[in-house]
Design a protein around this motif. Structure first.
Motif, PDB file in Angstrom:
ATOM      1  N   PHE A 182       9.222 -13.565  22.749  1.00 36.33           N
ATOM      2  CA  PHE A 182       9.910 -12.689  21.443  1.00 36.33           C
ATOM      3  C   PHE A 182      10.601 -11.835  21.923  1.00 36.33           C
ATOM      4  N   LEU A 183      10.716 -10.880  23.021  1.00 30.07           N
ATOM      5  CA  LEU A 183      11.656  -9.939  23.294  1.00 30.07           C
ATOM      6  C   LEU A 183      12.930 -10.721  23.838  1.00 30.07           C
ATOM      7  N   ALA A 184      12.770 -11.839  24.621  1.00 32.79           N
ATOM      8  CA  ALA A 184      13.948 -12.751  25.000  1.00 32.79           C
ATOM      9  C   ALA A 184      14.774 -13.105  23.482  1.00 32.79           C
ATOM     10  N   LEU A 185      14.091 -13.425  22.590  1.00 32.32           N
ATOM     11  CA  LEU A 185      14.726 -13.990  21.381  1.00 32.32           C
ATOM     12  C   LEU A 185      15.566 -12.765  20.542  1.00 32.32           C
ATOM     13  N   ASP A 186      14.794 -11.351  20.497  1.00 35.03           N
ATOM     14  CA  ASP A 186      15.574 -10.319  20.032  1.00 35.03           C
ATOM     15  C   ASP A 186      16.850 -10.043  21.079  1.00 35.03           C
ATOM     16  N   LEU A 187      16.707 -10.133  22.123  1.00 32.33           N
ATOM     17  CA  LEU A 187      17.649  -9.863  23.253  1.00 32.33           C
ATOM     18  C   LEU A 187      19.001 -10.700  22.971  1.00 32.33           C
ATOM     19  N   PHE A 188      18.560 -12.170  22.963  1.00 29.56           N
ATOM     20  CA  PHE A 188      19.650 -13.125  22.387  1.00 29.56           C
ATOM     21  C   PHE A 188      20.186 -12.825  21.396  1.00 29.56           C
ATOM     22  N   GLU A 189      19.538 -12.328  20.176  1.00 26.32           N
ATOM     23  CA  GLU A 189      20.067 -12.141  18.983  1.00 26.32           C
ATOM     24  C   GLU A 189      21.135 -11.311  18.972  1.00 26.32           C
ATOM     25  N   ASN A 190      20.574 -10.282  19.646  1.00 28.05           N
ATOM     26  CA  ASN A 190      21.500  -8.917  19.698  1.00 28.05           C
ATOM     27  C   ASN A 190      22.574  -8.594  20.665  1.00 28.05           C
ATOM     28  N   SER A 191      22.849  -9.600  21.687  1.00 29.12           N
ATOM     29  CA  SER A 191      23.830  -9.417  22.741  1.00 29.12           C
ATOM     30  C   SER A 191      24.181 -10.918  23.229  1.00 29.12           C
ATOM     31  N   SER A 192      25.427 -10.897  22.794  1.00 28.69           N
ATOM     32  CA  SER A 192      26.237 -12.256  23.270  1.00 28.69           C
ATOM     33  C   SER A 192      26.483 -12.054  24.844  1.00 28.69           C
ATOM     34  N   SER A 193      26.601 -10.887  25.570  1.00 23.87           N
ATOM     35  CA  SER A 193      26.633 -10.932  27.092  1.00 23.87           C
ATOM     36  C   SER A 193      25.246 -11.360  27.645  1.00 23.87           C
ATOM     37  N   ALA A 194      24.035 -11.033  26.961  1.00 29.03           N
ATOM     38  CA  ALA A 194      22.788 -11.248  27.561  1.00 29.03           C
ATOM     39  C   ALA A 194      22.600 -12.704  27.655  1.00 29.03           C
TER      40      ALA A 194
END
Length: 131
Positions: free
Chosen positions: A93-105
């Motif tokens: 779920f942290l990965a989902l948040d990361l993907f949602e907020n950062s195109s570079s991530a």
């Protein structure tokens, strides 16, 4: 525009195109008249051709950008994330948040080799408070 001395005898002083008592007449470039229309048409065609080339290049660039964005889309990241072994629920779920907020991530995650993805992802989760 060039001028040619046509009549040196005009002494009226009323002519605006006078130089040292000589009447001046404009000289048009050779091929003027009917050729001018052809020249304008040729120039217009060249401009249209250039604009069409610019439009085609713009479409190609937009297509390349869309393909790039699609390659690093959130759905693509989720698909790769689902294939990873050893991802616990919190990291998922942290990965989902990361993907949602950062195109570079997203781009980094997809670009990494398979065996490097989970350590990178877990490194991003370190220090993130659990809910």
């Amino acid at each position: 525009m060039a001028y040619v001395d046509v009549d040196g005898s005009s002494g009226s002083g009323e002519d605006l195109n006078m130089l040292d008592g000589h009447k001046l007449h404009p000289v048009l470039p050779s091929g003027s008249g009917g050729g001018r229309k052809r020249s304008r048409k040729a120039n217009g065609d060249a401009i249209v051709d250039a604009m069409l080339e610019i439009a085609a290049a713009s479409k190609m660039r937009a297509s390349a950008i869309l393909k790039s964005e699609d390659r690093f889309s959130i759905s693509k990241c989720i698909k790769v994330l689902d294939e990873l072994q050893g991802v616990d629920e919190r990291a998922y779920f942290l990965a989902l948040d990361l993907f949602e907020n950062s195109s570079s991530a997203r781009e980094i995650f997809i670009s990494l080799k398979g065996d490097k993805r989970l350590p990178w992802l877990l490194g991003k989760c370190v220090g993130v408070p659990s809910s």
